[in-house]
Design a protein around this motif. Structure first.
Motif, PDB file in Angstrom:
ATOM      1  N   SER A 168      -4.169   4.516  -4.709  1.00 38.58           N
ATOM      2  CA  SER A 168      -2.777   4.943  -4.802  1.00 38.58           C
ATOM      3  C   SER A 168      -2.134   5.092  -3.434  1.00 38.58           C
ATOM      4  O   SER A 168      -0.926   5.266  -3.335  1.00 38.58           O
ATOM      5  CB  SER A 168      -2.690   6.264  -5.557  1.00 38.58           C
ATOM      6  OG  SER A 168      -3.424   7.241  -4.865  1.00 38.58           O
ATOM      7  N   GLY A 169      -2.936   5.038  -2.376  1.00 39.71           N
ATOM      8  CA  GLY A 169      -2.364   5.068  -1.028  1.00 39.71           C
ATOM      9  C   GLY A 169      -2.568   6.361  -0.267  1.00 39.71           C
ATOM     10  O   GLY A 169      -2.048   6.508   0.832  1.00 39.71           O
ATOM     11  N   ALA A 213       0.832  -1.205   0.000  1.00 38.32           N
ATOM     12  CA  ALA A 213       0.000   0.000   0.000  1.00 38.32           C
ATOM     13  C   ALA A 213       0.866   1.254   0.000  1.00 38.32           C
ATOM     14  O   ALA A 213       0.562   2.223  -0.673  1.00 38.32           O
ATOM     15  CB  ALA A 213      -0.923   0.000   1.214  1.00 38.32           C
ATOM     16  N   LEU A 214       1.952   1.218   0.753  1.00 38.80           N
ATOM     17  CA  LEU A 214       2.877   2.347   0.800  1.00 38.80           C
ATOM     18  C   LEU A 214       4.295   1.795   0.734  1.00 38.80           C
ATOM     19  O   LEU A 214       4.599   0.806   1.396  1.00 38.80           O
ATOM     20  CB  LEU A 214       2.712   3.146   2.095  1.00 38.80           C
ATOM     21  CG  LEU A 214       1.385   3.866   2.340  1.00 38.80           C
ATOM     22  CD1 LEU A 214       1.381   4.474   3.733  1.00 38.80           C
ATOM     23  CD2 LEU A 214       1.141   4.931   1.290  1.00 38.80           C
ATOM     24  N   THR A 215       5.121   2.436  -0.071  1.00 40.94           N
ATOM     25  CA  THR A 215       6.502   1.974  -0.178  1.00 40.94           C
ATOM     26  C   THR A 215       7.444   3.123   0.107  1.00 40.94           C
ATOM     27  O   THR A 215       7.471   4.105  -0.631  1.00 40.94           O
ATOM     28  CB  THR A 215       6.773   1.414  -1.588  1.00 40.94           C
ATOM     29  OG1 THR A 215       5.716   0.518  -1.902  1.00 40.94           O
ATOM     30  CG2 THR A 215       8.095   0.675  -1.634  1.00 40.94           C
ATOM     31  N   ASP A 216       8.163   3.003   1.177  1.00 37.43           N
ATOM     32  CA  ASP A 216       9.266   3.903   1.487  1.00 37.43           C
ATOM     33  C   ASP A 216       8.886   5.374   1.307  1.00 37.43           C
ATOM     34  O   ASP A 216       9.506   6.095   0.536  1.00 37.43           O
ATOM     35  CB  ASP A 216      10.481   3.542   0.609  1.00 37.43           C
ATOM     36  CG  ASP A 216      11.747   4.174   1.174  1.00 37.43           C
ATOM     37  OD1 ASP A 216      11.751   4.480   2.384  1.00 37.43           O
ATOM     38  OD2 ASP A 216      12.709   4.353   0.415  1.00 37.43           O
ATOM     39  N   ILE A 217       7.852   5.796   2.021  1.00 33.69           N
ATOM     40  CA  ILE A 217       7.410   7.190   1.935  1.00 33.69           C
ATOM     41  C   ILE A 217       8.233   8.033   2.903  1.00 33.69           C
ATOM     42  O   ILE A 217       8.328   7.710   4.089  1.00 33.69           O
ATOM     43  CB  ILE A 217       5.927   7.308   2.328  1.00 33.69           C
ATOM     44  CG1 ILE A 217       5.041   6.454   1.438  1.00 33.69           C
ATOM     45  CG2 ILE A 217       5.494   8.765   2.351  1.00 33.69           C
ATOM     46  CD1 ILE A 217       4.659   7.073   0.145  1.00 33.69           C
ATOM     47  N   LYS A 265       1.500   7.309  -6.484  1.00 29.56           N
ATOM     48  CA  LYS A 265       1.102   6.306  -7.462  1.00 29.56           C
ATOM     49  C   LYS A 265       1.575   4.968  -6.926  1.00 29.56           C
ATOM     50  O   LYS A 265       2.750   4.815  -6.602  1.00 29.56           O
ATOM     51  CB  LYS A 265       1.751   6.608  -8.805  1.00 29.56           C
ATOM     52  CG  LYS A 265       1.270   5.684  -9.901  1.00 29.56           C
ATOM     53  CD  LYS A 265       2.119   5.862 -11.145  1.00 29.56           C
ATOM     54  CE  LYS A 265       1.608   4.947 -12.234  1.00 29.56           C
ATOM     55  NZ  LYS A 265       2.513   4.975 -13.391  1.00 29.56           N
ATOM     56  N   ASP A 266       0.647   4.045  -6.810  1.00 36.59           N
ATOM     57  CA  ASP A 266       0.967   2.710  -6.298  1.00 36.59           C
ATOM     58  C   ASP A 266       1.763   2.781  -5.004  1.00 36.59           C
ATOM     59  O   ASP A 266       2.712   2.026  -4.800  1.00 36.59           O
ATOM     60  CB  ASP A 266       1.751   1.899  -7.337  1.00 36.59           C
ATOM     61  CG  ASP A 266       0.953   1.752  -8.617  1.00 36.59           C
ATOM     62  OD1 ASP A 266      -0.288   1.712  -8.521  1.00 36.59           O
ATOM     63  OD2 ASP A 266       1.555   1.705  -9.700  1.00 36.59           O
ATOM     64  N   GLY A 267       1.382   3.685  -4.134  1.00 40.00           N
ATOM     65  CA  GLY A 267       2.008   3.760  -2.822  1.00 40.00           C
ATOM     66  C   GLY A 267       3.365   4.418  -2.787  1.00 40.00           C
ATOM     67  O   GLY A 267       4.080   4.319  -1.793  1.00 40.00           O
ATOM     68  N   GLN A 268       3.728   5.087  -3.886  1.00 37.71           N
ATOM     69  CA  GLN A 268       5.009   5.777  -3.886  1.00 37.71           C
ATOM     70  C   GLN A 268       4.809   7.233  -4.268  1.00 37.71           C
ATOM     71  O   GLN A 268       3.892   7.562  -5.024  1.00 37.71           O
ATOM     72  CB  GLN A 268       5.967   5.121  -4.896  1.00 37.71           C
ATOM     73  CG  GLN A 268       6.597   3.865  -4.342  1.00 37.71           C
ATOM     74  CD  GLN A 268       7.409   3.159  -5.387  1.00 37.71           C
ATOM     75  OE1 GLN A 268       6.885   2.786  -6.426  1.00 37.71           O
ATOM     76  NE2 GLN A 268       8.680   2.978  -5.104  1.00 37.71           N
ATOM     77  N   ILE A 269       5.662   8.089  -3.739  1.00 38.04           N
ATOM     78  CA  ILE A 269       5.576   9.501  -4.096  1.00 38.04           C
ATOM     79  C   ILE A 269       6.207   9.676  -5.467  1.00 38.04           C
ATOM     80  O   ILE A 269       7.359   9.319  -5.678  1.00 38.04           O
ATOM     81  CB  ILE A 269       6.298  10.371  -3.053  1.00 38.04           C
ATOM     82  CG1 ILE A 269       5.572  10.268  -1.710  1.00 38.04           C
ATOM     83  CG2 ILE A 269       6.345  11.818  -3.519  1.00 38.04           C
ATOM     84  CD1 ILE A 269       6.189  11.090  -0.618  1.00 38.04           C
TER      85      ILE A 269
END
Lengths: 283, 271
Positions: free
Chosen positions: A40-41, A18-22, A225-229
């Motif tokens: 997109s999270g 859901a979130l990657t390395d925000i 987008k897809d859990g990434q900024i």
């Protein structure tokens, strides 16, 4: 002063990332839009900031006004105290519909008053007065005695904002506050949030589906987008071609076909919004 | 008769084939039900149903004793009936009070499993044991009389309410509760402001319904000496005072009907 610091936050729901390395930083007094298509999270990120959801895995931390809200997937012991400094507005309003509007707003005091008094619902006259002022500010003071279920969608969202207002929060998080509202109510709700930012200096983070609103009300936009900024910068740069670049075909979802960036005022008698705070009515 | 799709010859739309596993499942369910009925036939002495017809005369004779009710002691019966209702009022009220915490403690969306599982099992025990059994126990503990009846209803009904109340709590909309959590409220405050308002109408409706049932149950509690109209009724039935028994039955039926009518109206008000 830094309002929100997020460092390396990741979250999975089952196998879905859901979130990657925000990582991001939001300064006090900013008004920031979180942009992204559904899934997109954005909501997940807002819920993490509000301390309603915990990051998964081994890394990532969120600090609110310099104090730790969660770290390494664990909510801080301080979370309840921090939550009362954060006003949260939800897509589905999250009011208790069977209770009167006034009581719903008074619930915003629960985090601040003594637990015993709060538990028995013994709110003081000043607190009721503050709640009424908050309702007047969002323009629905006359509904105070009604059950929240009798309000329209736009009124419900304004009552929810009033609830967040009495919290005396310095930070307001709004999770798609206008996604289930008609255009006129949407505009009004965003005017109110924008007014809180400009007049009271609140930090406002608002997750939005439509980029037009972000461009109009939020100087800064963070696109997910897809859990990434995928973008973090001035919202004015988010024009349709750039969005297409970022999202491809999915960008259509983010653009209202009938909402021009430069709003030309429509000649029309003022919409019948009773007891509206005139300062907030535009259009 | 013009529709968007008309204009061409009607084409046959094939019906999708039946789902075979679904029909098999249906057969299985009916088969199991039939087997259960057959299995219970002899133990329940169902073959004796013929006596209902062959010995109809006996029953008619017995029933005819009830045809001439004796209203001489009507005042006494009514006052005992009121006592029965009073037993039911206290039994139900205490149960409602006790079931609020127990109901929340046995809701799986409010509590972790290591709390709601034990509480639910305790409530199962309360529910599994009939009021009459509790009445016998309490007659021993607190003596003959209405209070034993109140306690019996209280314990049994608490078990029922806890289950019904927790089911209502499990069906709430979680978002308002989250909205309250976001203000920094405590868990207890979340329940009071977010959960209770949502379940209250249903709880009241359950309480009123159960009050009706408890009036009916309370009439039977007299059987074991727990006071009220039941005690009078069983004495007169056992003494073959058919005329008096008939009057008592009329009083019971009228009272239960009245309470049913009133509580129906009240329930309409809260929902």
């Amino acid at each position: 002063m830094v309002a929100i610091t997020i460092d390396g936050l990741s979250k999975r729901f089952g196998r879905m990332r859901a979130l990657t390395d925000i990582s991001l930083e939001i300064q006090s007094g900013e008004m920031v839009a979180l942009i992204g298509a559904s899934g997109s999270g954005k909501s997940t990120l807002i819920r993490h900031m509000a301390g309603l959801e915990c990051g998964g895995g081994t890394s990532g931390s969120i600090a609110i006004h310099g104090e730790e809200m969660q770290k390494d997937g664990k909510l801080s012991r301080n979370a309840r105290v921090l939550r009362r400094e954060i006003g949260v507005v939800f897509q589905q309003f999250n009011l208790v519909t069977r209770l009167p509007v006034l009581t719903n707003v008074l619930i915003g005091f629960l985090g601040q008053i003594s637990q015993l008094r709060g538990t028995f619902g013994l709110f003081s006259a000043e607190e009721k007065q503050a709640a009424m002022r908050a309702l007047a500010r969002v323009g629905i003071a006359d509904t105070a005695r009604q059950r929240a279920s009798t309000l329209s969608g736009g009124q419900k969202q304004r009552a929810a904002i009033a609830r967040a207002l009495v919290q005396g929060a310095r930070l307001m998080l709004a999770d798609e506050p206008i996604a289930s509202l008609d255009p006129a109510s949407s505009k009004r709700v965003l005017e109110i949030l924008s007014g809180l930012n400009k007049e009271d200096g609140l930090t406002v983070v608002v997750a939005l589906h439509q980029v037009e609103y972000a461009r109009r009300y939020c100087p800064r936009a963070i696109a997910l987008k897809d859990g990434q900024i995928v973008y973090d910068g001035p919202s004015s740069a988010l024009d349709n071609t750039f969005l297409k670049e970022l999202y491809g075909e999915a960008s259509e979802e983010l653009i209202l076909p009938d909402a021009p960036v430069n709003d030309t005022p429509v000649k029309r008698p003022a919409v019948a919004i009773r007891s509206g705070a005139p300062a907030l009515v535009t259009a | 008769m013009t529709t968007q799709t008309s204009g061409q010859a009607l084409e046959a739309v094939p019906i999708p084939p039946k789902d075979l596993s679904r029909s098999l499942f249906n057969f299985l369910v009916w088969g199991v039900l039939a087997a259960a009925l057959a299995w219970s036939w002899a133990p329940a002495e169902m073959e004796r149903f013929v006596y209902l017809f062959t010995d109809a005369g006996n029953m008619a004779e017995y029933a005819s004793g009830f045809l001439k009710p004796n209203f001489r002691d009507l005042d006494y019966y009514i006052s005992e009936m009121i006592l029965t209702v009073q037993i039911a009022i206290w039994g139900t009220a205490l149960a409602v009070v006790a079931a609020i915490p127990f109901g929340i403690l046995s809701s799986n969306n409010m509590m972790p499993w290591y709390i709601y599982q034990p509480v639910r099992r305790l409530m199962d025990a309360f529910r599994a044991i009939n009021e009459i059994v509790f009445a016998v126990l309490f007659v021993v503990a607190v003596g003959l009389g209405p209070f034993a009846g109140v306690m019996a209803l209280f314990i049994h009904t608490t078990g029922i309410f806890a289950k019904l109340f927790s089911e209502a709590v499990e069906a709430i909309d979680p978002y308002p509760v989250e909205g309250i959590r976001a203000t920094g409220a405590t868990k207890l405050q979340e329940i009071i402001f977010g959960v209770i308002p949502q379940v209250l109408p249903l709880w009241i409706s359950y309480a009123l319904y159960r009050f009706e049932s408890n009036v009916r149950s309370a009439t039977v509690l007299g059987l074991v000496g727990a006071g009220g109209i039941g005690q009078v009724m069983f004495e007169s039935i056992r003494g073959f005072y058919y005329a008096e028994s008939a009057t008592i039955l009329i009083v019971v039926v009228v009272t239960v009907t009245l309470i049913d009518l009133i509580s129906q109206q009240l329930r309409k008000l809260v929902i």
